[in-house]
Scaffold this motif. Structure first.
Motif, PDB file in Angstrom:
ATOM      1  N   GLU A 116     -13.176   1.137   7.722  1.00 26.18           N
ATOM      2  CA  GLU A 116     -12.246   1.025   8.852  1.00 26.18           C
ATOM      3  C   GLU A 116     -10.812   1.148   8.366  1.00 26.18           C
ATOM      4  O   GLU A 116     -10.476   0.755   7.242  1.00 26.18           O
ATOM      5  CB  GLU A 116     -12.429  -0.312   9.574  1.00 26.18           C
ATOM      6  CG  GLU A 116     -12.087  -1.523   8.730  1.00 26.18           C
ATOM      7  CD  GLU A 116     -12.110  -2.815   9.537  1.00 26.18           C
ATOM      8  OE1 GLU A 116     -12.118  -2.755  10.775  1.00 26.18           O
ATOM      9  OE2 GLU A 116     -12.105  -3.885   8.906  1.00 26.18           O
ATOM     10  N   VAL A 117      -9.961   1.722   9.226  1.00 25.34           N
ATOM     11  CA  VAL A 117      -8.534   1.820   8.904  1.00 25.34           C
ATOM     12  C   VAL A 117      -7.919   0.433   9.032  1.00 25.34           C
ATOM     13  O   VAL A 117      -8.017  -0.207  10.089  1.00 25.34           O
ATOM     14  CB  VAL A 117      -7.822   2.819   9.835  1.00 25.34           C
ATOM     15  CG1 VAL A 117      -6.320   2.797   9.580  1.00 25.34           C
ATOM     16  CG2 VAL A 117      -8.378   4.227   9.635  1.00 25.34           C
ATOM     17  N   VAL A 118      -7.289  -0.032   7.953  1.00 28.80           N
ATOM     18  CA  VAL A 118      -6.720  -1.379   7.951  1.00 28.80           C
ATOM     19  C   VAL A 118      -5.196  -1.366   7.822  1.00 28.80           C
ATOM     20  O   VAL A 118      -4.558  -2.411   7.983  1.00 28.80           O
ATOM     21  CB  VAL A 118      -7.340  -2.224   6.816  1.00 28.80           C
ATOM     22  CG1 VAL A 118      -8.820  -2.466   7.077  1.00 28.80           C
ATOM     23  CG2 VAL A 118      -7.142  -1.555   5.446  1.00 28.80           C
ATOM     24  N   TRP A 119      -4.628  -0.187   7.545  1.00 34.58           N
ATOM     25  CA  TRP A 119      -3.179  -0.096   7.311  1.00 34.58           C
ATOM     26  C   TRP A 119      -2.754   1.330   7.561  1.00 34.58           C
ATOM     27  O   TRP A 119      -3.452   2.275   7.197  1.00 34.58           O
ATOM     28  CB  TRP A 119      -2.884  -0.522   5.873  1.00 34.58           C
ATOM     29  CG  TRP A 119      -1.480  -0.387   5.396  1.00 34.58           C
ATOM     30  CD1 TRP A 119      -0.488  -1.340   5.432  1.00 34.58           C
ATOM     31  CD2 TRP A 119      -0.893   0.759   4.755  1.00 34.58           C
ATOM     32  NE1 TRP A 119       0.666  -0.851   4.857  1.00 34.58           N
ATOM     33  CE2 TRP A 119       0.450   0.437   4.428  1.00 34.58           C
ATOM     34  CE3 TRP A 119      -1.380   2.016   4.416  1.00 34.58           C
ATOM     35  CZ2 TRP A 119       1.294   1.328   3.792  1.00 34.58           C
ATOM     36  CZ3 TRP A 119      -0.529   2.923   3.782  1.00 34.58           C
ATOM     37  CH2 TRP A 119       0.797   2.561   3.480  1.00 34.58           C
ATOM     38  N   LYS A 120      -1.592   1.507   8.212  1.00 32.11           N
ATOM     39  CA  LYS A 120      -1.043   2.840   8.480  1.00 32.11           C
ATOM     40  C   LYS A 120       0.457   2.841   8.179  1.00 32.11           C
ATOM     41  O   LYS A 120       1.136   1.834   8.380  1.00 32.11           O
ATOM     42  CB  LYS A 120      -1.286   3.223   9.940  1.00 32.11           C
ATOM     43  CG  LYS A 120      -2.746   3.402  10.308  1.00 32.11           C
ATOM     44  CD  LYS A 120      -2.935   3.733  11.777  1.00 32.11           C
ATOM     45  CE  LYS A 120      -2.746   2.529  12.673  1.00 32.11           C
ATOM     46  NZ  LYS A 120      -3.100   2.783  14.080  1.00 32.11           N
ATOM     47  N   ASP A 121       0.937   3.978   7.720  1.00 29.03           N
ATOM     48  CA  ASP A 121       2.332   4.100   7.303  1.00 29.03           C
ATOM     49  C   ASP A 121       2.846   5.477   7.727  1.00 29.03           C
ATOM     50  O   ASP A 121       2.190   6.491   7.474  1.00 29.03           O
ATOM     51  CB  ASP A 121       2.402   3.934   5.772  1.00 29.03           C
ATOM     52  CG  ASP A 121       3.772   4.205   5.187  1.00 29.03           C
ATOM     53  OD1 ASP A 121       4.394   3.260   4.696  1.00 29.03           O
ATOM     54  OD2 ASP A 121       4.203   5.377   5.165  1.00 29.03           O
ATOM     55  N   ARG A 122       3.990   5.501   8.383  1.00 34.76           N
ATOM     56  CA  ARG A 122       4.617   6.763   8.778  1.00 34.76           C
ATOM     57  C   ARG A 122       6.048   6.783   8.254  1.00 34.76           C
ATOM     58  O   ARG A 122       6.896   5.998   8.695  1.00 34.76           O
ATOM     59  CB  ARG A 122       4.612   6.919  10.302  1.00 34.76           C
ATOM     60  CG  ARG A 122       5.246   8.227  10.805  1.00 34.76           C
ATOM     61  CD  ARG A 122       5.150   8.333  12.318  1.00 34.76           C
ATOM     62  NE  ARG A 122       3.768   8.407  12.751  1.00 34.76           N
ATOM     63  CZ  ARG A 122       3.069   9.542  12.866  1.00 34.76           C
ATOM     64  NH1 ARG A 122       3.644  10.699  12.589  1.00 34.76           N
ATOM     65  NH2 ARG A 122       1.810   9.502  13.265  1.00 34.76           N
ATOM     66  N   ALA A 144       0.406   8.013   5.889  1.00 35.44           N
ATOM     67  CA  ALA A 144      -0.574   7.484   4.946  1.00 35.44           C
ATOM     68  C   ALA A 144      -1.427   6.436   5.645  1.00 35.44           C
ATOM     69  O   ALA A 144      -0.942   5.699   6.509  1.00 35.44           O
ATOM     70  CB  ALA A 144       0.136   6.856   3.738  1.00 35.44           C
ATOM     71  N   THR A 145      -2.700   6.385   5.285  1.00 42.65           N
ATOM     72  CA  THR A 145      -3.589   5.356   5.806  1.00 42.65           C
ATOM     73  C   THR A 145      -4.381   4.746   4.664  1.00 42.65           C
ATOM     74  O   THR A 145      -4.607   5.385   3.637  1.00 42.65           O
ATOM     75  CB  THR A 145      -4.569   5.923   6.856  1.00 42.65           C
ATOM     76  OG1 THR A 145      -5.396   6.921   6.232  1.00 42.65           O
ATOM     77  CG2 THR A 145      -3.835   6.525   8.036  1.00 42.65           C
ATOM     78  N   ALA A 146      -4.791   3.502   4.865  1.00 41.05           N
ATOM     79  CA  ALA A 146      -5.686   2.824   3.932  1.00 41.05           C
ATOM     80  C   ALA A 146      -6.903   2.357   4.704  1.00 41.05           C
ATOM     81  O   ALA A 146      -6.778   1.754   5.779  1.00 41.05           O
ATOM     82  CB  ALA A 146      -4.985   1.643   3.265  1.00 41.05           C
ATOM     83  N   GLU A 147      -8.081   2.648   4.160  1.00 41.08           N
ATOM     84  CA  GLU A 147      -9.338   2.197   4.753  1.00 41.08           C
ATOM     85  C   GLU A 147     -10.012   1.218   3.808  1.00 41.08           C
ATOM     86  O   GLU A 147      -9.910   1.329   2.589  1.00 41.08           O
ATOM     87  CB  GLU A 147     -10.276   3.388   4.997  1.00 41.08           C
ATOM     88  CG  GLU A 147      -9.745   4.423   5.956  1.00 41.08           C
ATOM     89  CD  GLU A 147     -10.660   5.631   6.052  1.00 41.08           C
ATOM     90  OE1 GLU A 147     -11.877   5.476   5.805  1.00 41.08           O
ATOM     91  OE2 GLU A 147     -10.158   6.728   6.332  1.00 41.08           O
ATOM     92  N   SER A 148     -10.719   0.280   4.390  1.00 45.28           N
ATOM     93  CA  SER A 148     -11.525  -0.667   3.617  1.00 45.28           C
ATOM     94  C   SER A 148     -12.789  -0.952   4.420  1.00 45.28           C
ATOM     95  O   SER A 148     -12.700  -1.258   5.614  1.00 45.28           O
ATOM     96  CB  SER A 148     -10.756  -1.962   3.355  1.00 45.28           C
ATOM     97  OG  SER A 148     -11.540  -2.876   2.605  1.00 45.28           O
ATOM     98  N   GLY A 149     -13.933  -0.812   3.773  1.00 44.66           N
ATOM     99  CA  GLY A 149     -15.183  -1.035   4.475  1.00 44.66           C
ATOM    100  C   GLY A 149     -15.405  -0.063   5.604  1.00 44.66           C
ATOM    101  O   GLY A 149     -16.066  -0.395   6.592  1.00 44.66           O
ATOM    102  N   PRO A 191       0.802  -1.229   0.000  1.00 45.22           N
ATOM    103  CA  PRO A 191       0.000   0.000   0.000  1.00 45.22           C
ATOM    104  C   PRO A 191       0.834   1.279   0.000  1.00 45.22           C
ATOM    105  O   PRO A 191       0.355   2.334  -0.427  1.00 45.22           O
ATOM    106  CB  PRO A 191      -0.833  -0.132   1.286  1.00 45.22           C
ATOM    107  CG  PRO A 191      -0.946  -1.605   1.500  1.00 45.22           C
ATOM    108  CD  PRO A 191       0.396  -2.149   1.086  1.00 45.22           C
ATOM    109  N   HIS A 192       2.083   1.205   0.467  1.00 43.20           N
ATOM    110  CA  HIS A 192       2.972   2.367   0.392  1.00 43.20           C
ATOM    111  C   HIS A 192       3.140   2.803  -1.064  1.00 43.20           C
ATOM    112  O   HIS A 192       3.171   4.004  -1.359  1.00 43.20           O
ATOM    113  CB  HIS A 192       4.331   2.015   1.012  1.00 43.20           C
ATOM    114  CG  HIS A 192       5.318   3.146   0.987  1.00 43.20           C
ATOM    115  ND1 HIS A 192       5.481   4.023   2.030  1.00 43.20           N
ATOM    116  CD2 HIS A 192       6.206   3.536   0.025  1.00 43.20           C
ATOM    117  CE1 HIS A 192       6.415   4.914   1.728  1.00 43.20           C
ATOM    118  NE2 HIS A 192       6.874   4.641   0.520  1.00 43.20           N
TER     119      HIS A 192
END
Length: 278
Positions: free
Chosen positions: A138-144, A131-136, A66-67
């Motif tokens: 909800e936040v499912v992935w986070k990147d700093r 950066a964040t990724a949401e699915s449905g 996802p990055h």
């Protein structure tokens, strides 16, 4: 913080041209977030990413993938007029990814990117691009990603970084084309990774591997041994000059601690840890 919802992914070509012309413009970070909804995974692109980074072909996304999806948004944010520093010259010094649950190639994601945490550092100024990724919903992935804007002199290398190389779990030969291959699949075409002439202009004797390629390669080596939810925190040390032979060391410590070093000198390239989810 204002949220700007984009209709389509930013085009990287114009952003790189903007990056080449940018100069320092301010001392504060933009108070806005870029968001892109309806992001789907291109299976051919995922397969090529897996090949370049050493992952097995799978429906489950690597933690670092996802990055790459969020990279165009980060570029758009960091090349805009209200971003205080030129992109070329920022040094990626650390990255933390949190996987909240396994992500799959058939999902649709909403990606968001913002900048925060502008702070002084002994060698200049640091900031985080989050950066964040949401699915449905909800936040499912986070990147700093932590970047350093150098304004002071570099600290002298610690002599402990030199000498006999530490034991290696595996030895990797990193070919010259690693920089161009990862640039093609990630969109990160910084010339220090792809052009020997331009790498020299930035102070490197050869092209260097992307830090995020090195992190991905480490996770590929641990594939199948990680929990469903975890954090992975790395510090990028000395660059890998291409081509190279490096040692990878991984040790269980609650989950894992791992590192990459120069196989001949023992100089460190990356140090990281897998962190148990809360």
């Amino acid at each position: 913080m204002a949220i700007t919802v984009l209709e389509r992914p930013p085009r990287l070509g114009p952003l790189y041209r903007a990056a080449a012309l940018r100069r320092s413009t301010g001392s504060t970070l933009p108070d806005r977030e870029l968001r892109l909804e309806g992001v789907r995974v291109d299976l051919a692109h995922l397969a090529e990413y897996d090949r370049v980074c050493g992952f097995r072909l799978s429906d489950e996304l690597p933690a670092t993938y996802p990055h790459v999806l969020a990279f165009p948004l980060a570029m758009a944010l960091m090349t805009a007029d209200d971003f205080p520093f030129p992109l070329l010259g920022l040094v990626h010094v650390a990255n933390r990814i949190d996987v909240c649950r396994p992500l799959h190639s058939g999902e649709t994601f909403a990606l968001s990117v913002r900048a925060e945490g502008l702070r002084p550092h002994e060698r200049g100024t640091q900031l985080d691009v989050v950066a964040t990724a949401e699915s449905g919903g909800e936040v499912v992935w986070k990147d700093r990603s932590t970047y350093l804007r150098k304004t002071g002199k570099s600290a002298k290398s610690d002599k402990s970084d030199r000498g006999e190389p530490p034991p290696a779990t595996a030895v990797w030969r990193v070919p010259r084309r690693t920089g161009t291959d990862y640039a093609a699949v990630s969109g990160d075409r910084n010339p220090i990774h792809t052009s020997r002439i331009l790498a020299r202009a930035f102070g490197f004797p050869k092209t260097i591997a992307h830090g995020m390629w090195t992190k991905a390669r480490c996770l590929a080596a641990l594939e199948g041994r990680l929990p469903d939810a975890y954090g992975v925190d790395v510090a990028f040390k000395l660059p890998i000059l291409l081509p190279a032979t490096v040692g990878f060391e991984a040790q269980p410590h609650k989950t894992w601690r791992f590192a990459v070093h120069d196989r001949r000198t023992g100089k460190p390239h990356l140090a990281g840890a897998i962190i148990e989810a809360d």
